[in-house]
Design an enzyme around this catalytic site. Structure first.
Site, PDB file in Angstrom:
ATOM      1  N   HIS A   1      -3.419  -4.242  -9.761  1.00  0.00           N
ATOM      2  CA  HIS A   1      -2.093  -3.601  -9.751  1.00  0.00           C
ATOM      3  C   HIS A   1      -0.985  -4.567  -9.324  1.00  0.00           C
ATOM      4  O   HIS A   1      -0.747  -4.764  -8.140  1.00  0.00           O
ATOM      5  CB  HIS A   1      -2.140  -2.417  -8.782  1.00  0.00           C
ATOM      6  CG  HIS A   1      -1.011  -1.455  -8.915  1.00  0.00           C
ATOM      7  ND1 HIS A   1      -1.199  -0.096  -8.894  1.00  0.00           N
ATOM      8  CD2 HIS A   1       0.320  -1.632  -9.057  1.00  0.00           C
ATOM      9  CE1 HIS A   1      -0.033   0.519  -9.020  1.00  0.00           C
ATOM     10  NE2 HIS A   1       0.903  -0.396  -9.108  1.00  0.00           N
TER      11      HIS A   1
ATOM     12  N   HIS B   1      -3.024   2.873  -5.327  1.00  0.00           N
ATOM     13  CA  HIS B   1      -2.419   2.797  -3.991  1.00  0.00           C
ATOM     14  C   HIS B   1      -2.569   4.069  -3.136  1.00  0.00           C
ATOM     15  O   HIS B   1      -1.576   4.708  -2.751  1.00  0.00           O
ATOM     16  CB  HIS B   1      -0.947   2.400  -4.075  1.00  0.00           C
ATOM     17  CG  HIS B   1      -0.152   3.032  -5.198  1.00  0.00           C
ATOM     18  ND1 HIS B   1      -0.068   4.388  -5.388  1.00  0.00           N
ATOM     19  CD2 HIS B   1       0.596   2.477  -6.183  1.00  0.00           C
ATOM     20  CE1 HIS B   1       0.708   4.632  -6.438  1.00  0.00           C
ATOM     21  NE2 HIS B   1       1.111   3.486  -6.934  1.00  0.00           N
TER      22      HIS B   1
ATOM     23  N   HIS C   1       3.247  -5.914 -10.516  1.00  0.00           N
ATOM     24  CA  HIS C   1       4.446  -5.737 -11.346  1.00  0.00           C
ATOM     25  C   HIS C   1       5.088  -7.108 -11.564  1.00  0.00           C
ATOM     26  O   HIS C   1       5.567  -7.716 -10.608  1.00  0.00           O
ATOM     27  CB  HIS C   1       5.457  -4.819 -10.642  1.00  0.00           C
ATOM     28  CG  HIS C   1       4.935  -3.434 -10.392  1.00  0.00           C
ATOM     29  ND1 HIS C   1       5.114  -2.402 -11.278  1.00  0.00           N
ATOM     30  CD2 HIS C   1       4.226  -2.916  -9.354  1.00  0.00           C
ATOM     31  CE1 HIS C   1       4.545  -1.297 -10.803  1.00  0.00           C
ATOM     32  NE2 HIS C   1       4.003  -1.588  -9.631  1.00  0.00           N
TER      33      HIS C   1
ATOM     34  N   ARG D   1       7.525  -7.609 -14.021  1.00  0.00           N
ATOM     35  CA  ARG D   1       8.941  -7.366 -14.358  1.00  0.00           C
ATOM     36  C   ARG D   1       9.437  -7.967 -15.669  1.00  0.00           C
ATOM     37  O   ARG D   1      10.636  -7.884 -15.946  1.00  0.00           O
ATOM     38  CB  ARG D   1       9.864  -7.874 -13.224  1.00  0.00           C
ATOM     39  CG  ARG D   1       9.529  -7.400 -11.836  1.00  0.00           C
ATOM     40  CD  ARG D   1       9.665  -5.915 -11.675  1.00  0.00           C
ATOM     41  NE  ARG D   1       9.560  -5.490 -10.275  1.00  0.00           N
ATOM     42  CZ  ARG D   1       9.206  -4.275  -9.910  1.00  0.00           C
ATOM     43  NH1 ARG D   1       8.925  -3.355 -10.819  1.00  0.00           N
ATOM     44  NH2 ARG D   1       9.135  -3.944  -8.641  1.00  0.00           N
TER      45      ARG D   1
ATOM     46  N   ASP E   1      -0.235  -4.020  -5.428  1.00  0.00           N
ATOM     47  CA  ASP E   1       0.998  -3.346  -5.858  1.00  0.00           C
ATOM     48  C   ASP E   1       2.198  -4.270  -5.640  1.00  0.00           C
ATOM     49  O   ASP E   1       3.277  -3.826  -5.220  1.00  0.00           O
ATOM     50  CB  ASP E   1       1.174  -2.001  -5.140  1.00  0.00           C
ATOM     51  CG  ASP E   1       2.239  -1.109  -5.801  1.00  0.00           C
ATOM     52  OD1 ASP E   1       2.773  -1.484  -6.855  1.00  0.00           O
ATOM     53  OD2 ASP E   1       2.527  -0.031  -5.245  1.00  0.00           O
TER      54      ASP E   1
ATOM     55  N   ASP F   1       2.569   4.050 -14.304  1.00  0.00           N
ATOM     56  CA  ASP F   1       2.891   3.687 -12.915  1.00  0.00           C
ATOM     57  C   ASP F   1       4.348   3.290 -12.731  1.00  0.00           C
ATOM     58  O   ASP F   1       4.969   2.685 -13.584  1.00  0.00           O
ATOM     59  CB  ASP F   1       2.006   2.549 -12.403  1.00  0.00           C
ATOM     60  CG  ASP F   1       2.279   2.281 -10.936  1.00  0.00           C
ATOM     61  OD1 ASP F   1       2.079   3.205 -10.136  1.00  0.00           O
ATOM     62  OD2 ASP F   1       2.747   1.174 -10.591  1.00  0.00           O
TER      63      ASP F   1
ATOM     64  N   HIS G   1      -0.504   6.984 -10.714  1.00  0.00           N
ATOM     65  CA  HIS G   1       0.418   6.973  -9.569  1.00  0.00           C
ATOM     66  C   HIS G   1       0.540   8.446  -9.179  1.00  0.00           C
ATOM     67  O   HIS G   1       1.313   9.195  -9.772  1.00  0.00           O
ATOM     68  CB  HIS G   1       1.766   6.381  -9.983  1.00  0.00           C
ATOM     69  CG  HIS G   1       2.834   6.499  -8.931  1.00  0.00           C
ATOM     70  ND1 HIS G   1       3.375   5.407  -8.294  1.00  0.00           N
ATOM     71  CD2 HIS G   1       3.461   7.583  -8.410  1.00  0.00           C
ATOM     72  CE1 HIS G   1       4.302   5.828  -7.425  1.00  0.00           C
ATOM     73  NE2 HIS G   1       4.377   7.143  -7.475  1.00  0.00           N
TER      74      HIS G   1
END
Ligand SMILES: [Zn+2]
Length: 440
Positions: free
Chosen positions: A70, A242, A72, A74, A315, A162, A189
């Site tokens: 997990h 999470h 991110h 972007r 995360d 998510d 999520h």
């Protein structure tokens, strides 16, 4: 032959290391023999091959490269926070050789072309395996299902909306059914926004004291219960992202006993920090789900230790300094975590006596690989040589100079942690090295 960090040969040995694999840390020292990017041989005692360049890593632990379910990155759309290249750099610095990226980019990763775009960016960077997820719904809008089959063919490893929950239970059930046919998990999520909407931290003593709107545990618990029941009904593979509440940990434990196909992850911040960290209104402690109460923190750590929660996932959620300088309630949710995950796990789980180092490594390697059903996170002869060298006793105080992410929003800045990633190798090639004279 002499070892040279500048020119890593095609065939070499790493010697004097304790091997961490299969949930155990070897008592005796051993070696790794790498040839053309693959593991030629591995074991305890002295290597049989002679005359090869050898990295003497005396005293360090050699583990499989970490796998994160997990992150991110972007890109596309918010490259000022992170790109696939800068995120890969942060991953390598944290000991990661494989990361699963979330699809809440702008535009969202909701079709095969976008999946290929992320994979191409990752290949250009060449620092980490980047495994994209695709969105469950078109545009992550929660209405119609995205083209899952085409995204799988393009290289997607799972599906998730998510960043947001899937509000429609019917859509979630259909997604679980489709993903089951495709043999991949649905990552949830789990949040009921009708319970948590408008909140910016955990609902409890500190939210009341600080005058901030709270996000009750019930919002996460209820959504987790719903998704477990949908997984039970459909037979699909639910992966709960999470996990932060003791109620969710308990529900997942019971579901596993019942034989429901559910896996789950926990973040380093949720097993180490609680809601009192928000007392000075610092947005570096604002994330979703929020930091909870001490008994939730304990439940998450215990859940990892007893296998209820399968793996540690960061995360990793980069945001610009400008955004994280806003007032607490105005600032976006999320903190980075790739560069500090091993140290936080080692400090708050291993040093705290919750689990041993072998188990921690397992939570960061083979267990996340098993969630995805991918042959990663192991040190087997013939496999590609993804590995890390760890110094579990080294103390360091987290500073911005340690961060390779484009963003700086770490909850652990200024904290002294125990355990350092000394070097990371992807397919036998160096992707990160702690510039430290004591190594080599
Ligand atoms: Zn999330």
């Amino acid at each position: 032959m002499e070892w040279s960090w500048q020119r890593i040969p095609a065939e070499y040995l790493v010697t004097g290391v304790k091997l961490a694999r299969g949930g155990k840390l070897a008592a005796r020292k051993g070696f790794l023999h790498v040839k053309k990017g693959r593991i030629e041989a591995i074991g305890v005692g002295k290597p049989t091959a002679e005359g090869l360049p050898a990295l003497d890593a005396e005293g360090l632990v050699l583990a499989p490269g970490f796998v994160d379910t997990h992150v991110h990155f972007r890109e596309p759309g918010q490259e000022e926070k992170e790109t696939v290249a800068t995120g890969s750099r942060a991953a390598a610095a944290g000991g990661y050789t494989a990361v699963v990226t979330m699809p809440n980019t702008d535009p969202a990763i909701d079709n095969a072309g976008m999946v290929r775009y992320v994979i191409d960016r990752a290949k250009e960077a060449g620092l980490c395996r980047v495994l994209p997820t695709g969105a469950i719904s078109v545009g992550r809008e929660g209405e119609s299902m995205a083209e899952m089959g085409a995204m799988i063919e393009a290289g997607a490893v799972a599906f998730t909306d998510d960043g947001s929950p899937v509000a429609s239970g019917k859509l979630m059930a259909n997604a679980l059914k489709y993903a089951k046919m495709l043999g991949v998990p649905i990552m949830s999520h789990a949040e009921d926004l009708s319970i948590t909407g408008g909140g910016c931290m955990h609902a409890g003593y500190w939210s009341t004291r600080l005058g901030l709107t709270g996000m009750p545990r019930a919002g996460e618990d209820a959504a987790t219960f719903r998704d477990i029941e949908l997984a039970r009904a459909t037979g699909g593979h639910l992966h709960v992202c999470h996990v932060s509440t003791k109620g969710a940990v308990d529900a997942i434990r019971r579901a596993k006993i019942d034989g429901v196909l559910v896996t789950a992850e926990a973040t380093p911040h949720h097993f180490s920090l609680d809601h009192s960290c928000c007392r000075e209104y610092s947005p570096l402690f604002k994330m979703s789900p929020p930091l909870r109460e001490p008994d939730d923190v304990t439940a998450v750590a215990d859940g990892l230790a007893d296998g209820t929660l399968d793996c540690i996932a960061t995360d990793h959620a980069p945001h610009t300094a400008t955004e994280k300088e806003l007032q607490f309630d105005q600032s976006p949710f999320g903190v980075i975590g790739l560069e500090t995950a091993f140290a936080v796990g080692n400090t708050f789980l291993v040093e705290a006596g919750k689990m041993d180092l072998g188990q921690l490594v397992q939570c960061m390697t083979e267990r996340p690989a098993d969630v995805l059903g991918l042959p990663l996170g192991r040190l087997d002869e013939g496999a590609e040589a993804d590995f890390v060298l760890l110094d579990p006793k080294r103390q360091w105080t987290v500073a911005t100079e340690h961060l390779r992410s484009r963003s700086r929003n770490s909850s652990f800045l200024g904290e002294t942690l125990c355990g350092r990633v000394m070097a990371t190798f992807l397919r036998g090639r160096l992707t990160w090295r702690e510039e430290d004279p004591s190594l080599g």
